[in-house]
Design a protein around this motif. Structure first.
Motif, PDB file in Angstrom:
ATOM      1  N   PHE A 230       1.062  -1.068   0.058  1.00 22.37           N
ATOM      2  CA  PHE A 230      -0.235  -0.086  -0.245  1.00 22.37           C
ATOM      3  C   PHE A 230       1.141   1.158  -0.225  1.00 22.37           C
ATOM      4  O   PHE A 230       1.936   1.121   0.242  1.00 22.37           O
ATOM      5  N   LEU A 231       0.346   2.126  -0.498  1.00 18.70           N
ATOM      6  CA  LEU A 231       0.701   3.493  -0.116  1.00 18.70           C
ATOM      7  C   LEU A 231      -0.598   4.663  -0.307  1.00 18.70           C
ATOM      8  O   LEU A 231      -1.231   4.878  -1.002  1.00 18.70           O
ATOM      9  N   MET A 232      -0.464   5.631   1.030  1.00 18.56           N
ATOM     10  CA  MET A 232      -1.367   6.288   1.239  1.00 18.56           C
ATOM     11  C   MET A 232      -0.779   7.502   1.392  1.00 18.56           C
ATOM     12  O   MET A 232       0.062   8.488   1.493  1.00 18.56           O
ATOM     13  N   ALA A 233      -2.000   8.134   0.059  1.00 16.30           N
ATOM     14  CA  ALA A 233      -1.583   9.767   0.135  1.00 16.30           C
ATOM     15  C   ALA A 233      -3.033  11.002  -0.061  1.00 16.30           C
ATOM     16  O   ALA A 233      -4.485  10.231   0.568  1.00 16.30           O
ATOM     17  N   GLU A 234      -2.293  12.283   1.107  1.00 10.74           N
ATOM     18  CA  GLU A 234      -3.253  12.599   1.795  1.00 10.74           C
ATOM     19  C   GLU A 234      -3.970  13.556   1.222  1.00 10.74           C
ATOM     20  O   GLU A 234      -3.817  14.565   0.539  1.00 10.74           O
ATOM     21  N   GLY A 235      -5.392  13.606   0.290  1.00 14.42           N
ATOM     22  CA  GLY A 235      -6.336  14.361   0.396  1.00 14.42           C
ATOM     23  C   GLY A 235      -6.902  15.584   1.059  1.00 14.42           C
ATOM     24  O   GLY A 235      -6.134  15.806   2.102  1.00 14.42           O
ATOM     25  N   PRO A 236      -7.669  16.835   0.916  1.00 14.27           N
ATOM     26  CA  PRO A 236      -8.050  17.524   1.212  1.00 14.27           C
ATOM     27  C   PRO A 236      -9.430  17.419   2.332  1.00 14.27           C
ATOM     28  O   PRO A 236      -9.850  15.815   2.269  1.00 14.27           O
ATOM     29  N   GLU A 237      -8.835  17.747   3.304  1.00 13.65           N
ATOM     30  CA  GLU A 237     -10.228  17.446   4.565  1.00 13.65           C
ATOM     31  C   GLU A 237      -9.447  15.901   5.106  1.00 13.65           C
ATOM     32  O   GLU A 237     -10.126  15.449   5.617  1.00 13.65           O
ATOM     33  N   ARG A 238      -7.859  15.986   4.429  1.00 13.84           N
ATOM     34  CA  ARG A 238      -7.128  14.645   5.468  1.00 13.84           C
ATOM     35  C   ARG A 238      -8.400  13.428   4.912  1.00 13.84           C
ATOM     36  O   ARG A 238      -7.860  12.547   5.383  1.00 13.84           O
ATOM     37  N   LEU A 239      -8.601  13.495   3.661  1.00 14.99           N
ATOM     38  CA  LEU A 239      -9.623  12.120   3.443  1.00 14.99           C
ATOM     39  C   LEU A 239      -8.022  11.203   2.324  1.00 14.99           C
ATOM     40  O   LEU A 239      -7.656  11.676   1.710  1.00 14.99           O
ATOM     41  N   LEU A 240      -7.765   9.918   3.197  1.00 13.37           N
ATOM     42  CA  LEU A 240      -6.847   9.173   2.246  1.00 13.37           C
ATOM     43  C   LEU A 240      -7.153   8.747   0.764  1.00 13.37           C
ATOM     44  O   LEU A 240      -8.237   7.164   0.913  1.00 13.37           O
ATOM     45  N   TYR A 241      -7.028   8.485   0.195  1.00 13.44           N
ATOM     46  CA  TYR A 241      -6.509   7.539  -1.506  1.00 13.44           C
ATOM     47  C   TYR A 241      -5.165   6.498  -0.430  1.00 13.44           C
ATOM     48  O   TYR A 241      -3.790   6.775  -0.909  1.00 13.44           O
ATOM     49  N   ASN A 242      -5.532   4.974  -0.492  1.00 13.57           N
ATOM     50  CA  ASN A 242      -4.545   4.148  -0.682  1.00 13.57           C
ATOM     51  C   ASN A 242      -4.438   3.385  -1.980  1.00 13.57           C
ATOM     52  O   ASN A 242      -5.429   2.755  -2.382  1.00 13.57           O
ATOM     53  N   LEU A 243      -3.302   3.192  -2.592  1.00 11.07           N
ATOM     54  CA  LEU A 243      -2.863   2.809  -3.245  1.00 11.07           C
ATOM     55  C   LEU A 243      -2.535   0.870  -3.048  1.00 11.07           C
ATOM     56  O   LEU A 243      -1.799   1.460  -2.479  1.00 11.07           O
ATOM     57  N   VAL A 244      -2.717   0.439  -3.827  1.00 13.40           N
ATOM     58  CA  VAL A 244      -2.898  -1.164  -3.035  1.00 13.40           C
ATOM     59  C   VAL A 244      -2.106  -2.182  -4.514  1.00 13.40           C
ATOM     60  O   VAL A 244      -3.265  -1.685  -5.572  1.00 13.40           O
ATOM     61  N   THR A 245      -1.592  -3.006  -3.813  1.00 10.26           N
ATOM     62  CA  THR A 245      -1.832  -4.229  -4.855  1.00 10.26           C
ATOM     63  C   THR A 245      -1.476  -5.858  -3.819  1.00 10.26           C
ATOM     64  O   THR A 245      -1.241  -5.570  -2.728  1.00 10.26           O
ATOM     65  N   GLU A 246      -1.445  -6.826  -4.711  1.00 14.97           N
ATOM     66  CA  GLU A 246      -1.396  -8.131  -3.899  1.00 14.97           C
ATOM     67  C   GLU A 246      -2.203  -7.955  -2.932  1.00 14.97           C
ATOM     68  O   GLU A 246      -1.179  -8.801  -1.540  1.00 14.97           O
ATOM     69  N   THR A 247      -3.391  -8.141  -2.296  1.00 14.21           N
ATOM     70  CA  THR A 247      -4.143  -8.175  -1.909  1.00 14.21           C
ATOM     71  C   THR A 247      -4.091  -9.656  -2.054  1.00 14.21           C
ATOM     72  O   THR A 247      -4.526 -10.343  -2.902  1.00 14.21           O
ATOM     73  N   ALA A 248      -4.348 -10.230  -0.870  1.00 11.36           N
ATOM     74  CA  ALA A 248      -3.941 -12.358  -0.591  1.00 11.36           C
ATOM     75  C   ALA A 248      -5.392 -12.098  -0.965  1.00 11.36           C
ATOM     76  O   ALA A 248      -6.713 -11.916  -0.904  1.00 11.36           O
ATOM     77  N   GLN A 249      -5.678 -13.304  -1.512  1.00 11.92           N
ATOM     78  CA  GLN A 249      -6.987 -14.033  -2.354  1.00 11.92           C
ATOM     79  C   GLN A 249      -6.940 -15.482  -0.334  1.00 11.92           C
ATOM     80  O   GLN A 249      -6.166 -16.122  -0.142  1.00 11.92           O
ATOM     81  N   VAL A 250      -8.604 -15.332   0.027  1.00 12.01           N
ATOM     82  CA  VAL A 250      -8.624 -16.465   0.707  1.00 12.01           C
ATOM     83  C   VAL A 250      -9.331 -17.676   0.471  1.00 12.01           C
ATOM     84  O   VAL A 250     -10.256 -17.058  -0.655  1.00 12.01           O
ATOM     85  N   ASP A 251      -9.397 -18.384   1.069  1.00 11.86           N
ATOM     86  CA  ASP A 251     -10.463 -19.372   0.577  1.00 11.86           C
ATOM     87  C   ASP A 251     -11.588 -19.442   1.841  1.00 11.86           C
ATOM     88  O   ASP A 251     -11.642 -19.661   2.935  1.00 11.86           O
ATOM     89  N   PRO A 252     -12.949 -18.968   1.106  1.00 13.35           N
ATOM     90  CA  PRO A 252     -14.176 -17.954   2.702  1.00 13.35           C
ATOM     91  C   PRO A 252     -14.073 -19.255   3.333  1.00 13.35           C
ATOM     92  O   PRO A 252     -13.982 -19.084   4.292  1.00 13.35           O
ATOM     93  N   ALA A 253     -14.633 -20.453   3.019  1.00 15.46           N
ATOM     94  CA  ALA A 253     -15.039 -22.136   3.383  1.00 15.46           C
ATOM     95  C   ALA A 253     -14.000 -22.492   4.111  1.00 15.46           C
ATOM     96  O   ALA A 253     -14.349 -22.570   5.289  1.00 15.46           O
ATOM     97  N   ARG A 254     -12.036 -22.039   3.846  1.00 16.00           N
ATOM     98  CA  ARG A 254     -11.658 -22.143   4.926  1.00 16.00           C
ATOM     99  C   ARG A 254     -10.698 -21.863   6.058  1.00 16.00           C
ATOM    100  O   ARG A 254      -9.714 -21.535   6.592  1.00 16.00           O
ATOM    101  N   HIS A 255     -10.778 -20.132   5.567  1.00 16.58           N
ATOM    102  CA  HIS A 255     -10.161 -19.485   6.525  1.00 16.58           C
ATOM    103  C   HIS A 255     -10.732 -19.020   7.640  1.00 16.58           C
ATOM    104  O   HIS A 255     -12.106 -18.920   7.498  1.00 16.58           O
ATOM    105  N   ARG A 256      -9.671 -19.132   8.874  1.00 18.41           N
ATOM    106  CA  ARG A 256      -9.999 -18.513  10.178  1.00 18.41           C
ATOM    107  C   ARG A 256      -9.558 -17.654  10.698  1.00 18.41           C
ATOM    108  O   ARG A 256      -8.443 -16.578  10.262  1.00 18.41           O
ATOM    109  N   PRO A 257     -10.189 -16.690  10.976  1.00 24.89           N
ATOM    110  CA  PRO A 257      -9.804 -15.772  11.231  1.00 24.89           C
ATOM    111  C   PRO A 257      -9.173 -15.284  12.842  1.00 24.89           C
ATOM    112  O   PRO A 257      -8.767 -16.502  13.308  1.00 24.89           O
TER     113      PRO A 257
END
Length: 282
Positions: A230-257
């Motif tokens: 991730f890379l976060m950039a701060e815009g007006p009124e402190r709104l954050l734009y988060n540019l992201v890549t490689e977010t993990a894929q999970v198996d919803p049936a098998r993943h445990r928190p």
């Protein structure tokens, strides 16, 4: 559970012009003709995914594929004592959706649950070569993520994916998370996540923004729970734009928190530290 994705973000502001200039000139989103006094932007095939407007409330649009699923959610919300507003045709037209309802989570974040967000016949064309692939997720402020969890999990159908300290990550499909709830003293949209092609584009965006003296309060980094770069950039009124890549894929049936420690390395395993954003400081 039916999968859902983030359809749009509407942000109420008294300075539409400043936000529009930042989203277009700095982030490079595609500006499209909007309503009177509003600024509309695209980030993918949909007609628009980010709206700045002087008229409230701010909201996050979450899209489900099945219109009958919205009716089931509305019933569950009402049975649980939540006030549900059903969008009429005019409201749906303003949101560019076929069907929708509006509800607030226990912290006061306004959520538009919709079906059939409008796509565009014209391909997404950013204002610069930013590598953006689309709107991936949002980070919301929460007075108590643990208190809000049953609303998101039991009523809206999101899965708890992981925790980092008191931060809660929620997903509905194979992507690790679409929503993150951060402890805060007020509700609201903390960050908007836009997926980019790869690490190279994260770094290209970093140097582009750095050269224009945009504040980058966090990153580049890699999130421990999701593997997201991730890379976060701060815009007006402190709104954050988060540019992201490689977010993990999970198996919803098998993943445990999992529970990650309330430690800075849980937010960035590379060692980056957030600067000046209270919600991102563990």
């Amino acid at each position: 559970m039916q999968s859902a994705d983030i359809a749009f973000v509407r942000l109420v502001t008294a300075d539409v012009g400043a936000h529009a200039a930042f989203a277009g000139d700095m982030i490079g989103l595609q500006a499209v003709p909007g309503g009177e006094g509003e600024a509309w932007f695209r980030s993918d095939i949909r007609r628009r995914t980010l709206v700045f407007t002087p008229d409230g409330p701010s909201s996050v649009g979450i899209a489900f594929r099945d219109p009958e699923h919205l009716d089931l959610i509305a019933e569950k919300l009402q049975e649980a004592g939540h006030s549900v507003e059903r969008h009429d045709r005019a409201a749906c037209d303003r949101l560019f959706v076929r069907k929708g309802i509006r509800v607030s989570d226990p912290s006061g974040n306004v959520i538009d649950l919709v079906q059939g967000p409008h796509h565009s016949g014209i391909r997404f064309f950013p204002q610069r070569d930013n590598g953006i692939l689309g709107l991936e997720g949002v980070a919301l402020r929460s007075a108590s993520p643990e208190r809000d969890l049953p609303f998101w999990r039991d009523l809206l159908g999101f899965d708890l994916r992981d925790r980092a300290g008191e931060i809660v990550y929620l997903g509905t499909d194979s992507l690790h998370h679409r929503i993150a709830l951060y402890p805060s003293d007020r509700p609201g949209i903390l960050a908007i996540n836009f997926a980019v092609e790869d690490l190279e584009l994260v770094m290209q965006n970093r140097y582009h923004l750095q050269a224009r003296q945009v504040r980058l309060p966090f990153g580049p980094g890699r999130q421990a729970a999701s593997g997201q770069i991730f890379l976060m950039a701060e815009g007006p009124e402190r709104l954050l734009y988060n540019l992201v890549t490689e977010t993990a894929q999970v198996d919803p049936a098998r993943h445990r928190p999992r529970q990650f420690a309330a430690d800075p390395y849980s937010l960035c395993s590379w060692g980056s530290r957030a600067q000046g954003v209270a919600e991102l400081e563990l």
